[in-house]
Scaffold this motif. Sequence first.
Motif, PDB file in Angstrom:
ATOM      1  N   GLY A   2       2.199  -7.362   0.308  1.00 17.01           N
ATOM      2  CA  GLY A   2       2.111  -6.270   1.274  1.00 17.01           C
ATOM      3  C   GLY A   2       1.534  -6.707   2.602  1.00 17.01           C
ATOM      4  O   GLY A   2       0.987  -7.790   2.746  1.00 17.01           O
ATOM      5  N   HIS A   3       1.670  -5.849   3.571  1.00 17.41           N
ATOM      6  CA  HIS A   3       1.152  -6.117   4.905  1.00 17.41           C
ATOM      7  C   HIS A   3      -0.147  -5.362   5.133  1.00 17.41           C
ATOM      8  O   HIS A   3      -0.371  -4.307   4.568  1.00 17.41           O
ATOM      9  N   THR A  14      -4.226  -0.481   5.905  1.00 19.41           N
ATOM     10  CA  THR A  14      -3.069  -0.353   5.018  1.00 19.41           C
ATOM     11  C   THR A  14      -2.970  -1.603   4.164  1.00 19.41           C
ATOM     12  O   THR A  14      -2.971  -2.720   4.681  1.00 19.41           O
ATOM     13  N   GLU A  16      -0.685  -3.049   0.867  1.00 24.45           N
ATOM     14  CA  GLU A  16       0.481  -2.836   0.006  1.00 24.45           C
ATOM     15  C   GLU A  16       1.104  -1.464   0.250  1.00 24.45           C
ATOM     16  O   GLU A  16       1.388  -0.699  -0.677  1.00 24.45           O
ATOM     17  N   ASN A  17       1.273  -1.185   1.537  1.00 27.99           N
ATOM     18  CA  ASN A  17       1.970   0.023   1.998  1.00 27.99           C
ATOM     19  C   ASN A  17       1.240   1.331   1.675  1.00 27.99           C
ATOM     20  O   ASN A  17       1.846   2.409   1.717  1.00 27.99           O
ATOM     21  N   LYS A  18      -0.038   1.255   1.386  1.00 23.48           N
ATOM     22  CA  LYS A  18      -0.831   2.453   1.161  1.00 23.48           C
ATOM     23  C   LYS A  18      -2.011   2.459   2.139  1.00 23.48           C
ATOM     24  O   LYS A  18      -2.619   1.422   2.381  1.00 23.48           O
ATOM     25  N   ARG A  19      -2.315   3.653   2.672  1.00 28.49           N
ATOM     26  CA  ARG A  19      -3.384   3.772   3.666  1.00 28.49           C
ATOM     27  C   ARG A  19      -4.710   4.132   3.010  1.00 28.49           C
ATOM     28  O   ARG A  19      -4.763   4.884   2.041  1.00 28.49           O
ATOM     29  N   GLN A  41      -3.628   8.789   0.021  1.00 31.52           N
ATOM     30  CA  GLN A  41      -2.708   9.506  -0.852  1.00 31.52           C
ATOM     31  C   GLN A  41      -3.404  10.151  -2.044  1.00 31.52           C
ATOM     32  O   GLN A  41      -3.152  11.311  -2.372  1.00 31.52           O
ATOM     33  N   THR A  84      -4.530  -8.261  -0.099  1.00 30.27           N
ATOM     34  CA  THR A  84      -3.713  -8.862   0.945  1.00 30.27           C
ATOM     35  C   THR A  84      -4.569  -9.865   1.706  1.00 30.27           C
ATOM     36  O   THR A  84      -5.796  -9.896   1.563  1.00 30.27           O
TER      37      THR A  84
END
Length: 305
Positions: A2-3, A14, A16-19, A41, A84
Motif C-alpha cells: 500500500g501507499h 493512509t 494500505e488504502n485506509k485512512r 472507517q 508501509t
Amino acid sequence: MGHALCICSRGTITIENKRYYFIQKLDEGGFSYVDLVEGAQDGRFYALKRILCHDREGRSEAQQEVEMHRLISHPNVLSLTAHTFVDKGAKCEAWLLLPFIRKGSLWSELEKLRDKNSVMPESRILHIFQGICTGLQAIHDKGYAHRDLKPTNVLLDEGDRPLLMDLGSMNRARIEVKGSREAMTVQDWAAQRCTISYRAPELFSVESHCIIDERTDIWSLGCVLYSMMMLEGPFDLIFQKGDSVALAVQNTVTLPESCRYSQGLQNLLTSIMVANPQERPDIYWVLNQLKHLQPTDTVQDTSMV
C-alpha cells in the motif's frame, strides 16, 4: 503493502488504502515513536509504531520485524494490522499499525501494584505467566527466539490476556558461533538489542565455539516471573546502582525469605533461572510444570503489612 500519505494539516495518514486520524503520542524510544490513531472507517483505535530507518540496514531490520509478525499468528502475540514504508529522502520510516491495548504493559501494572504497596495474587501470576509461555512456545515452534522478553514487552488486555510485543529483536533460535570474531559479533548485537537486566548470562561473554539457542528466552522468562512476584526484576536494582549485571547473573538467583508465594511457584522460578544454558529447561518443560501448579489466592492483591 500500500501507499502512505501524510496530510499534516488534518493529522491524517493512509496505510494500505485506509485512512487513520492522529490522536496523540503514546511513547518514544531511541529509533521509534508510537502514536495513537483512529480508523476513519471502523472508528477503532490503533497504535502506530513509526521506526526511523537511517540506512538500508535499518530498513532491513524493520522489514524483519514485519516478517516476524507475519510468521507468528497466535492469541498471545500482538498481531500486525497493516504496514508501509514512507520514503523521506535518503532515509525512510517503517509504519507498523498494531492493535491498541488500552490497559498497557505488564510493567505498568506492576508499577500500579507497587504504588499501592500491594502484591499480585498467585492465581493471577499463573494466569498471565501461562499466556506468556504459550506465546513464547509459538515463537519457538517456528524456530525463532524473541531475545528481548521483559515486562515492558508484554501487554495485558482487559481480560488479563498477555500479548508479547516488540518483535524487532527476534532471530533464528539456534546461532552457531565459530570463532572469536563471530562470538564478538553476537555479543555486540546482544548488547544493543537485548535489555541488560533481562539478558541471559551466555550473551554477556559469548564463547568462541558454542551454540546460542532459544533458552536465552527462558532466562528472560524467569526474570519476568520474578518481577511479577517481587514487582521488580532480579537485576533491576543492580543495574540502577551501576553495579555489574554481567557478574550478578552468574550467581544463583534466590527469593527473599519474606516471599509469600507457594513453594511450587518458587521452585519453578529457581528451575528456570539457571546460569548454565545447557542445564536450563526449554519452554515445553516450563509449560508442563505449570500444569502441576494449582492456582491459589493465599497471596492477595491487598496492602502489604
